[in-house]
Design a protein around this motif. Structure first.
Motif, PDB file in Angstrom:
ATOM      1  N   MET A   1      66.965  75.221  14.689  1.00 51.78           N
ATOM      2  CA  MET A   1      68.122  75.230  15.585  1.00 51.78           C
ATOM      3  C   MET A   1      67.995  76.386  16.561  1.00 51.78           C
ATOM      4  O   MET A   1      67.677  77.497  16.181  1.00 51.78           O
ATOM      5  N   SER A   2      68.251  76.151  17.850  1.00 58.98           N
ATOM      6  CA  SER A   2      68.129  77.220  18.841  1.00 58.98           C
ATOM      7  C   SER A   2      69.378  77.357  19.699  1.00 58.98           C
ATOM      8  O   SER A   2      69.371  78.114  20.663  1.00 58.98           O
ATOM      9  N   ASP A   3      70.448  76.640  19.376  1.00 52.76           N
ATOM     10  CA  ASP A   3      71.676  76.726  20.151  1.00 52.76           C
ATOM     11  C   ASP A   3      72.477  77.934  19.681  1.00 52.76           C
ATOM     12  O   ASP A   3      73.289  77.849  18.763  1.00 52.76           O
ATOM     13  N   TYR A   4      72.258  79.085  20.316  1.00 45.99           N
ATOM     14  CA  TYR A   4      72.924  80.306  19.882  1.00 45.99           C
ATOM     15  C   TYR A   4      74.430  80.220  20.072  1.00 45.99           C
ATOM     16  O   TYR A   4      75.203  80.871  19.352  1.00 45.99           O
ATOM     17  N   GLN A   5      74.894  79.412  21.036  1.00 41.12           N
ATOM     18  CA  GLN A   5      76.336  79.331  21.294  1.00 41.12           C
ATOM     19  C   GLN A   5      77.087  78.748  20.103  1.00 41.12           C
ATOM     20  O   GLN A   5      78.276  79.040  19.905  1.00 41.12           O
ATOM     21  N   ALA A   6      76.418  77.955  19.282  1.00 41.33           N
ATOM     22  CA  ALA A   6      77.071  77.401  18.099  1.00 41.33           C
ATOM     23  C   ALA A   6      77.387  78.487  17.079  1.00 41.33           C
ATOM     24  O   ALA A   6      78.237  78.281  16.191  1.00 41.33           O
ATOM     25  N   LEU A   7      76.731  79.640  17.192  1.00 36.19           N
ATOM     26  CA  LEU A   7      76.967  80.741  16.263  1.00 36.19           C
ATOM     27  C   LEU A   7      77.903  81.798  16.834  1.00 36.19           C
ATOM     28  O   LEU A   7      78.228  82.772  16.143  1.00 36.19           O
ATOM     29  N   MET A   8      78.334  81.620  18.081  1.00 35.31           N
ATOM     30  CA  MET A   8      79.199  82.616  18.719  1.00 35.31           C
ATOM     31  C   MET A   8      80.658  82.333  18.385  1.00 35.31           C
ATOM     32  O   MET A   8      81.141  81.221  18.569  1.00 35.31           O
ATOM     33  N   HIS A   9      81.341  83.355  17.925  1.00 36.51           N
ATOM     34  CA  HIS A   9      82.762  83.237  17.592  1.00 36.51           C
ATOM     35  C   HIS A   9      83.531  84.377  18.253  1.00 36.51           C
ATOM     36  O   HIS A   9      83.197  85.547  18.051  1.00 36.51           O
ATOM     37  N   GLU A  10      84.547  84.037  19.000  1.00 32.96           N
ATOM     38  CA  GLU A  10      85.395  85.056  19.614  1.00 32.96           C
ATOM     39  C   GLU A  10      86.586  85.314  18.681  1.00 32.96           C
ATOM     40  O   GLU A  10      87.745  85.208  19.072  1.00 32.96           O
ATOM     41  N   ALA A  11      86.283  85.621  17.437  1.00 30.38           N
ATOM     42  CA  ALA A  11      87.290  85.817  16.405  1.00 30.38           C
ATOM     43  C   ALA A  11      86.721  86.696  15.307  1.00 30.38           C
ATOM     44  O   ALA A  11      85.503  86.749  15.108  1.00 30.38           O
ATOM     45  N   ALA A  12      87.606  87.399  14.588  1.00 33.20           N
ATOM     46  CA  ALA A  12      87.197  88.163  13.412  1.00 33.20           C
ATOM     47  C   ALA A  12      87.077  87.213  12.225  1.00 33.20           C
ATOM     48  O   ALA A  12      87.593  86.088  12.255  1.00 33.20           O
ATOM     49  N   TYR A  13      86.393  87.678  11.178  1.00 30.86           N
ATOM     50  CA  TYR A  13      86.250  86.872   9.960  1.00 30.86           C
ATOM     51  C   TYR A  13      86.795  87.688   8.794  1.00 30.86           C
ATOM     52  O   TYR A  13      86.182  88.663   8.362  1.00 30.86           O
ATOM     53  N   ILE A  14      87.968  87.313   8.309  1.00 32.19           N
ATOM     54  CA  ILE A  14      88.667  88.087   7.281  1.00 32.19           C
ATOM     55  C   ILE A  14      89.158  87.142   6.195  1.00 32.19           C
ATOM     56  O   ILE A  14      89.853  86.157   6.480  1.00 32.19           O
ATOM     57  N   GLY A  15      88.820  87.436   4.960  1.00 31.50           N
ATOM     58  CA  GLY A  15      89.284  86.634   3.847  1.00 31.50           C
ATOM     59  C   GLY A  15      88.875  85.178   3.927  1.00 31.50           C
ATOM     60  O   GLY A  15      89.598  84.292   3.453  1.00 31.50           O
ATOM     61  N   GLY A  16      87.720  84.914   4.534  1.00 32.21           N
ATOM     62  CA  GLY A  16      87.249  83.536   4.675  1.00 32.21           C
ATOM     63  C   GLY A  16      87.909  82.779   5.796  1.00 32.21           C
ATOM     64  O   GLY A  16      87.713  81.558   5.914  1.00 32.21           O
ATOM     65  N   GLN A  17      88.671  83.477   6.654  1.00 30.16           N
ATOM     66  CA  GLN A  17      89.367  82.834   7.769  1.00 30.16           C
ATOM     67  C   GLN A  17      88.940  83.460   9.092  1.00 30.16           C
ATOM     68  O   GLN A  17      88.671  84.664   9.167  1.00 30.16           O
ATOM     69  N   TRP A  18      88.893  82.619  10.126  1.00 29.62           N
ATOM     70  CA  TRP A  18      88.604  83.119  11.478  1.00 29.62           C
ATOM     71  C   TRP A  18      89.918  83.543  12.113  1.00 29.62           C
ATOM     72  O   TRP A  18      90.846  82.757  12.259  1.00 29.62           O
ATOM     73  N   ILE A  19      90.008  84.827  12.474  1.00 29.75           N
ATOM     74  CA  ILE A  19      91.242  85.424  12.973  1.00 29.75           C
ATOM     75  C   ILE A  19      91.132  85.669  14.471  1.00 29.75           C
ATOM     76  O   ILE A  19      90.261  86.409  14.933  1.00 29.75           O
ATOM     77  N   GLN A  20      92.021  85.050  15.222  1.00 30.10           N
ATOM     78  CA  GLN A  20      92.024  85.209  16.669  1.00 30.10           C
ATOM     79  C   GLN A  20      92.784  86.480  17.062  1.00 30.10           C
ATOM     80  O   GLN A  20      93.559  87.029  16.278  1.00 30.10           O
ATOM     81  N   ALA A  21      92.574  86.913  18.283  1.00 30.60           N
ATOM     82  CA  ALA A  21      93.311  88.048  18.841  1.00 30.60           C
ATOM     83  C   ALA A  21      93.888  87.636  20.188  1.00 30.60           C
ATOM     84  O   ALA A  21      93.399  86.701  20.835  1.00 30.60           O
ATOM     85  N   GLY A  22      94.927  88.315  20.589  1.00 35.26           N
ATOM     86  CA  GLY A  22      95.545  88.000  21.873  1.00 35.26           C
ATOM     87  C   GLY A  22      94.656  88.357  23.044  1.00 35.26           C
ATOM     88  O   GLY A  22      93.657  89.080  22.895  1.00 35.26           O
ATOM     89  N   PRO A  23      94.980  87.872  24.237  1.00 38.35           N
ATOM     90  CA  PRO A  23      94.124  88.118  25.418  1.00 38.35           C
ATOM     91  C   PRO A  23      93.973  89.589  25.771  1.00 38.35           C
ATOM     92  O   PRO A  23      92.977  89.988  26.375  1.00 38.35           O
ATOM     93  N   ASP A  24      94.961  90.408  25.390  1.00 42.51           N
ATOM     94  CA  ASP A  24      94.882  91.837  25.685  1.00 42.51           C
ATOM     95  C   ASP A  24      94.266  92.623  24.535  1.00 42.51           C
ATOM     96  O   ASP A  24      94.239  93.856  24.570  1.00 42.51           O
ATOM     97  N   GLU A  25      93.800  91.913  23.511  1.00 42.33           N
ATOM     98  CA  GLU A  25      93.235  92.562  22.331  1.00 42.33           C
ATOM     99  C   GLU A  25      91.788  92.155  22.131  1.00 42.33           C
ATOM    100  O   GLU A  25      91.324  91.967  21.006  1.00 42.33           O
TER     101      GLU A  25
END
Length: 485
Positions: A1-25
């Protein structure tokens, strides 16, 4: 696999969950070669960081009692995930860190090897039986996981600095909180993606992007965090040690370096030049074990400088995704400014500055490889970690002189010696005040070696059979009233 974008996450990973942040954070992440925006990563606040500690603490009791074989299986699945996504991880690393693509591929292999190594080590750590003086007593030790481990990592090896620490901690039965450098947080979040696929979904592994200063303050003040592992500058390491003193945490610190590279009078010239080029310019010089000061015996000094400059000037400089690139960008403009200031200081103090013109640099974050010949101890390049493709070289006359110069620093991480003489090698091996000594090679790292320094280069060791020690406590027991045999 060479699609690096599939591994990009604009979120934290906490307790097995992907955590989003607000636009100013969120913080922007850019390609250092051209400034192109790659995306944004969360900048978690103190409350969110505390929630990550909650998740790791809640997960610890179950993970510590998870069978070593199961822990090993999770780590090995993570290793396979990295190998199966080798090209994607390498491209992502090059885009956000700038490292030449072939070096990035090498780092993926290096980084994943720690998961394989500690998957195997997870089943090997054990206590000891101590012969008792009283035959009715049994005495021994067991090894227990220390608890939640906080891990702060730099941008220069954005995968390997995480896996070397996390692999050991998880194998030992600890849960982990990783605060990656903002510049390369996407690599850490890609690891979280693969950790999730490997079954680490209950808070065993948490990626907590945001201010390193704030993260350090939160974990150092929290009694539930029992271990702290940091790779970065000695200055920051000192502050973290001070902050963690109040809760008496186990500290593992891999701090600054000022590696000497010594070429003795009986060394093979070509071998030594090739070794010095590799030791200086890997990761564009942004490496804590990079050759920071090169000492060459006077009898071959000018020939060495000439051959070194010839090979240095032949190294292609450009974007890391170009397969031919050997020298990529520095991480940001401040690094370029520091490199230039070191060269300017040396020039003003009488050094010869040799190399291509900086006007040839293909972008504002690039610094053309430069030799600082005839450097002295009065110059900043002799005392400061360059973290740039700047190579100070100077002659010496005797082995004692070279040893004294090499040891004249507060640092003691890596060192290198080139000589075929067994007696000379033994002299340097024992005389160099460094945690690691490369003899006729610069290839000194790997999952099987105890990586670490002495003096103000750090505390503890990472990797090898001792790598898990930073995440284990020895519990002694004494059992009485046993029947006589």
């Amino acid at each position: 696999m060479s699609d690096y974008q599939a591994l990009m996450h604009e979120a934290a990973y906490i307790g097995g969950q992907w955590i989003q942040a607000g636009p100013d954070e969120k913080n922007p992440v850019r390609d250092p070669a051209n400034g192109e925006l790659l995306g944004h990563v969360p900048a978690l606040d103190a409350e969110q960081m505390d929630s990550a500690i909650d998740a790791a603490s809640a997960a610890f009791d179950e993970w510590r009692h998870t069978a070593p074989l199961t822990r090993a299986d999770r780590l090995y699945a993570w290793y396979e995930g990295m190998q199966n996504n080798r090209e994607a991880l390498a491209r992502l690393m090059t885009l956000e860190q700038g490292k030449p693509i072939n070096e990035a591929r090498g780092e993926v292999d290096y980084a994943s090897s720690f998961f394989r190594w500690f998957a195997e080590e997870a089943r090997r750590f054990r206590g000891k039986t101590i012969p008792a003086e009283d035959p009715t007593m049994a005495v021994g030790t067991v090894e227990e996981p220390v608890g939640v481990a906080a891990i702060i990592t730099p941008w220069n090896f954005p995968l390997a600095m995480i896996t070397r620490k996390v692999g050991a901690a998880l194998a030992a039965g600890c849960t982990t909180l990783v605060n990656p450098a903002t510049e390369t947080a996407f690599c850490a979040l890609a690891l979280a993606d693969l950790a999730e696929k490997a079954g680490l979904t209950n808070g065993e592994f948490n990626v907590v992007p945001g201010s390193g200063k704030q993260f350090g303050e939160r974990v150092c003040a929290d009694d539930r965090v029992r271990a702290l592992s940091f790779t970065g500058s000695t200055e920051v390491g000192r502050k973290l040690i001070e902050q963690s003193a109040a809760t008496v945490k186990k500290n593992a610190m891999e701090l600054g370096g000022n590696a000497p590279f010594i070429v003795c009078e009986d060394a093979d010239l070509e071998t030594a030049v090739d070794g010095a080029i590799a030791a200086k310019f890997q990761t564009t010089g942004q490496d804590c074990v990079a050759a920071n000061r090169i000492y060459v015996h006077r009898s071959m000094y000018e020939d060495f400088v000439d051959r070194f400059v010839e090979k240095m000037n032949a190294m292609p400089v450009g974007h890391g995704l170009n397969e031919d690139t050997k020298i990529g960008p520095l991480i940001h403009a401040d690094a370029v400014e520091k490199a230039q200031s070191l060269v300017d200081d040396a020039r003003e103090r009488g050094a010869r500055i040799i190399g291509r013109e900086q006007s040839e640099a293909p972008g504002e974050n690039f610094f053309m490889p430069t030799v600082v010949a005839d450097f002295t101890s009065a110059m900043r390049v002799a005392a400061e970690e360059q973290f740039a493709p700047v190579a100070p070289i100077t002659p010496f006359d005797t082995d004692d002189e070279a040893l004294a110069a090499a040891n004249d620093t507060i640092y003691g991480l890596a060192s290198y010696v080139f000589s075929p003489s067994d007696a000379r090698i033994r002299k340097y091996l024992r005389g160099l005040e460094y945690g690691m000594v490369g003899i006729n090679t610069m290839d000194i790292t790997g999952p099987h070696v105890p990586f670490g320094g002495v003096k103000q280069s750090g505390l503890g060791r990472e990797g090898g059979h001792v790598g898990m020690a930073e995440y284990l406590e020895t519990k002694y027991y004494c059992m009485g009233n046993l029947p006589k045999v």
